[in-house]
Design a protein around this motif. Structure first.
Motif, PDB file in Angstrom:
ATOM      1  N   ALA A   1      -2.190  -0.838  -6.702  1.00 62.95           N
ATOM      2  CA  ALA A   1      -1.339  -1.261  -5.557  1.00 62.95           C
ATOM      3  C   ALA A   1      -1.709  -0.693  -4.088  1.00 62.95           C
ATOM      4  O   ALA A   1      -1.470  -1.428  -3.320  1.00 62.95           O
ATOM      5  CB  ALA A   1       0.143  -0.948  -5.762  1.00 62.95           C
TER       6      ALA A   1
ATOM      7  N   GLY B   1       2.627   1.727  -3.372  1.00 64.02           N
ATOM      8  CA  GLY B   1       1.337   2.170  -4.392  1.00 64.02           C
ATOM      9  C   GLY B   1       1.033   3.518  -4.174  1.00 64.02           C
ATOM     10  O   GLY B   1       0.918   4.307  -5.206  1.00 64.02           O
TER      11      GLY B   1
ATOM     12  N   CYS C   1      -4.116  -2.658  -3.050  1.00 60.99           N
ATOM     13  CA  CYS C   1      -3.705  -4.099  -2.961  1.00 60.99           C
ATOM     14  C   CYS C   1      -5.035  -5.063  -3.743  1.00 60.99           C
ATOM     15  O   CYS C   1      -5.426  -6.062  -3.255  1.00 60.99           O
ATOM     16  CB  CYS C   1      -3.839  -4.691  -1.322  1.00 60.99           C
ATOM     17  SG  CYS C   1      -2.605  -4.031  -0.603  1.00 60.99           S
TER      18      CYS C   1
ATOM     19  N   GLY D   1      -0.007   2.411  -9.495  1.00 61.39           N
ATOM     20  CA  GLY D   1      -0.024   2.757  -8.151  1.00 61.39           C
ATOM     21  C   GLY D   1      -1.275   2.668  -7.443  1.00 61.39           C
ATOM     22  O   GLY D   1      -1.172   2.360  -6.187  1.00 61.39           O
TER      23      GLY D   1
ATOM     24  N   CYS E   1       3.986   5.484  -5.850  1.00 61.73           N
ATOM     25  CA  CYS E   1       3.858   5.412  -7.038  1.00 61.73           C
ATOM     26  C   CYS E   1       2.636   6.366  -7.739  1.00 61.73           C
ATOM     27  O   CYS E   1       2.726   7.068  -8.742  1.00 61.73           O
ATOM     28  CB  CYS E   1       3.402   4.030  -7.622  1.00 61.73           C
ATOM     29  SG  CYS E   1       5.003   2.651  -7.424  1.00 61.73           S
TER      30      CYS E   1
ATOM     31  N   ALA F   1      -4.845  -4.579 -10.757  1.00 60.59           N
ATOM     32  CA  ALA F   1      -3.398  -3.975 -10.976  1.00 60.59           C
ATOM     33  C   ALA F   1      -2.710  -4.677 -12.339  1.00 60.59           C
ATOM     34  O   ALA F   1      -2.395  -4.119 -12.871  1.00 60.59           O
ATOM     35  CB  ALA F   1      -2.417  -4.403  -9.842  1.00 60.59           C
TER      36      ALA F   1
ATOM     37  N   LYS G   1       0.915  -1.164   0.134  1.00 59.04           N
ATOM     38  CA  LYS G   1      -0.008   0.150   0.056  1.00 59.04           C
ATOM     39  C   LYS G   1       0.930   1.395  -0.019  1.00 59.04           C
ATOM     40  O   LYS G   1       0.577   2.122  -0.634  1.00 59.04           O
ATOM     41  CB  LYS G   1      -1.005  -0.012   1.186  1.00 59.04           C
ATOM     42  CG  LYS G   1      -1.879  -1.193   1.052  1.00 59.04           C
ATOM     43  CD  LYS G   1      -2.651  -1.222   2.497  1.00 59.04           C
ATOM     44  CE  LYS G   1      -3.710  -2.107   2.353  1.00 59.04           C
ATOM     45  NZ  LYS G   1      -4.274  -2.319   4.019  1.00 59.04           N
TER      46      LYS G   1
END
Length: 255
Positions: A225, A163, A228, A222, A166, A233, A160
């Motif tokens: 991510a 992500g 999750c 991102g 990102c 993704a 997390k």
């Protein structure tokens, strides 16, 4: 008569004489109270007691009201906020904030540099995009209910955070590309060269050939991510990468 016979005439007469002397030395109002309402001291004490009881009742009411209002402000609010925090995890709030910043900033930059092409489409809410994001939210909700350990594991926390990083970096790269290109960056794919268009070779374009596309790819992957979402993704990575690659192949040349 019974009192005179029981106590004796002298004792009773002496008692009444003392009462008359007390009344004659009092003020008229005190004498009236003594005759019709009882002794002044007793009456005064009873009035004082009643007044004190009334004051105590009012003080207790005001204090209870103040305590209830204070408790409603201090004790009720934190549990509601805590309940909201528990129902909506931090990654979901970060995801919503990321979407809000992305779309609002896209419109704001288009308004600042390309007012000729500005419209509601500048928010970039296309049908495929909305369908993909709806699927991502649905996957997150189902996994949160059916497999909560997947979202709350220690490894999931690291994913997390990565992500979120990102998403921030990707959106920042895209916005830097838009500001650097200025009027040369548009949301509409141009197949012919516009008069005001020019080749940008400075800023982020000096190091990355297509920073806008790269930033969008990193941002959208991102966000998944951050939630999750393994399925979303992978789907976002394949769709975004394939779309950008086909676009670049179609444009070709110096683009």
């Amino acid at each position: 008569g019974r009192a005179r016979r029981a106590l004796g005439a002298g004792a009773v007469d002496q008692h009444f004489q003392q009462q008359r002397l007390k009344i004659t030395t009092m003020s008229p109002l005190a004498a009236w109270h003594c005759r019709w309402r009882g002794a002044p001291g007793r009456r005064r004490r009873s009035r004082t007691r009643r007044r004190d009881r009334r004051v105590e009742r009012w003080v207790s009411r005001v204090s209870n009201w103040g305590l209830r209002s204070e408790s409603s402000r201090s004790s009720d609010a934190p549990p509601r906020a805590a309940m909201t925090m528990d129902l909506v995890p931090w990654e979901a709030r970060a995801f919503a904030a990321s979407l809000f910043v992305y779309h609002v900033s896209e419109y704001a930059i288009a308004r600042a540099y390309n007012r000729a092409t500005l419209s509601r489409d500048s928010f970039l809410f296309t049908t495929p995009y909305c369908v993909a994001m709806s699927f991502a939210v649905l996957e997150y909700a189902l996994e949160l209910v059916l497999a909560p350990e997947l979202k709350r594991a220690d490894a999931a926390r690291a994913i997390k955070i990565a992500g979120l990083a990102c998403a921030v970096l990707g959106d920042g790269l895209r916005k830097a590309a838009q500001v650097t290109a200025g009027t040369s960056f548009t949301h509409l794919i141009q197949t012919t060269k516009r008069p005001e268009h020019k080749l940008i070779t400075h800023g982020v374009y000096r190091y990355i050939r297509h920073p806008g596309y790269l930033g969008w790819f990193v941002w959208c992957v991102g966000t998944q991510a951050l939630l999750c979402n393994p399925i979303a993704a992978i789907g976002f990575a394949v769709a975004a990468g394939g779309g950008v690659q086909s676009l670049l192949v179609r444009l070709g040349g110096e683009h």
